[in-house]
Write an enzyme that holds these catalytic residues in place. Sequence first.
Site, PDB file in Angstrom:
ATOM      1  CG  HIS A   8      21.033  86.904  33.507  1.00 16.77           C
ATOM      2  ND1 HIS A   8      19.986  86.573  34.361  1.00 16.77           N
ATOM      3  CD2 HIS A   8      21.068  85.608  32.674  1.00 16.77           C
ATOM      4  CE1 HIS A   8      19.020  85.720  34.176  1.00 16.77           C
ATOM      5  NE2 HIS A   8      19.677  85.008  33.139  1.00 16.77           N
ATOM      6  CE  LYS A  12      27.736  86.453  30.267  1.00 20.34           C
ATOM      7  NZ  LYS A  12      26.530  86.557  29.992  1.00 20.34           N
ATOM      8  CB  SER A  53      24.312  81.950  24.318  1.00 19.33           C
ATOM      9  OG  SER A  53      23.475  82.007  23.458  1.00 19.33           O
ATOM     10  N   GLY A  54      22.139  81.302  26.484  1.00 19.87           N
ATOM     11  CA  GLY A  54      20.866  81.296  27.089  1.00 19.87           C
ATOM     12  C   GLY A  54      19.831  81.613  26.109  1.00 19.87           C
ATOM     13  CG  ASP A  59      19.327  79.465  30.693  1.00 21.45           C
ATOM     14  OD1 ASP A  59      19.511  79.899  31.951  1.00 21.45           O
ATOM     15  OD2 ASP A  59      19.468  80.060  29.555  1.00 21.45           O
ATOM     16  CG  ASP A  79      20.472  91.971  35.674  1.00 22.54           C
ATOM     17  OD1 ASP A  79      19.926  92.412  36.630  1.00 22.54           O
ATOM     18  OD2 ASP A  79      20.968  92.630  34.597  1.00 22.54           O
ATOM     19  CG  HIS A  86      16.915  83.148  27.745  1.00 17.84           C
ATOM     20  ND1 HIS A  86      17.477  84.461  27.436  1.00 17.84           N
ATOM     21  CD2 HIS A  86      17.643  82.575  28.898  1.00 17.84           C
ATOM     22  CE1 HIS A  86      18.484  84.799  28.403  1.00 17.84           C
ATOM     23  NE2 HIS A  86      18.741  83.565  29.197  1.00 17.84           N
ATOM     24  CG  ASP A  89      14.475  78.483  27.553  1.00 20.79           C
ATOM     25  OD1 ASP A  89      13.353  78.504  27.507  1.00 20.79           O
ATOM     26  OD2 ASP A  89      15.302  78.550  26.752  1.00 20.79           O
ATOM     27  NE  ARG A  95       8.544  73.601  36.522  1.00 26.20           N
ATOM     28  CZ  ARG A  95       8.163  72.482  36.697  1.00 26.20           C
ATOM     29  NH1 ARG A  95       7.561  71.900  37.701  1.00 26.20           N
ATOM     30  NH2 ARG A  95       8.306  71.438  35.770  1.00 26.20           N
TER      31      ARG A  95
END
Lengths: 121, 138
Positions: A8, A12, A53-54, A59, A79, A86, A89, A95
């Site tokens: 995150h 970074k 990107s996320g 993700d 973080d 997101h 996600d 999970r």
Amino acid sequence: MKIAVIAHDGTKDRLRGFIQSKIDMISNHTIVCTKSTSKIVKEFNLDVSAVESGPLGGDAQIAAQIVSNDIEAVLFLRDPLGKHPHEPDINMLLRLCDVYQVPLATNFKTAEILLNHFKNL
Amino acid sequence: MSKIAVIAHDNFKPNLLEFLKGKKSWFFGREIVATGRTAEFLEAGDLNLPLLHVNKGSDGGYLQITEMIKNGEVGIVFFFRDATIVQPYHEDISKLLNTCDLENIPLSTNQAGAELLIIGKIRMEASEKAQSKLNSNQ
């Protein structure tokens, strides 16, 4: 082996230092990253494939690769204090790692220990 | 020496028991803390390692372990999580996981990761030991 690396924004900078100090443990793996994380990994001349990107579904793309058994470990340097659009996600990715029994590190110390193990494989 | 926290959801309690038995020599002599029902299960399964019990998860057990992590008392967390179920105390679990990451505490939320984590940990301890021996001989 194929490892997913995601960091995150809040982690970074630490990721940069982490890769620098562990470069010999990381360089022999195939790495897949979300887009902006991949830019950091590329600074070290490592071979990396990037997904979105996320917030744009990166993700989710990595999670799909977990389901199809393409990823052997996930280093998700998240973080927990940050707010993320997101979030669902992210939780899905965490999970599915547990559902599919994929080794997962969500912090740097865990990532270090896992890499220390992988270097001997 | 810092504590080891072990937690398993019902489906994975037998796996946690086997995991601990398999690495018993490493766990021996270390302080292990477990949530209530996990601790009871392990004891009933003849683990024969002393366990510190906190409450069961539904009665604040996760929060007690989270407090221990915040106080720097926990060195590693093995959580055999069943990600196919949802529990009313989901928030407590999130707090525990978040605190591990904020405090940079080694954590595995599944057995596959736990197996690697413990071997990595054993190797790191062995190399640290060898290093300190080397240093004391110099």
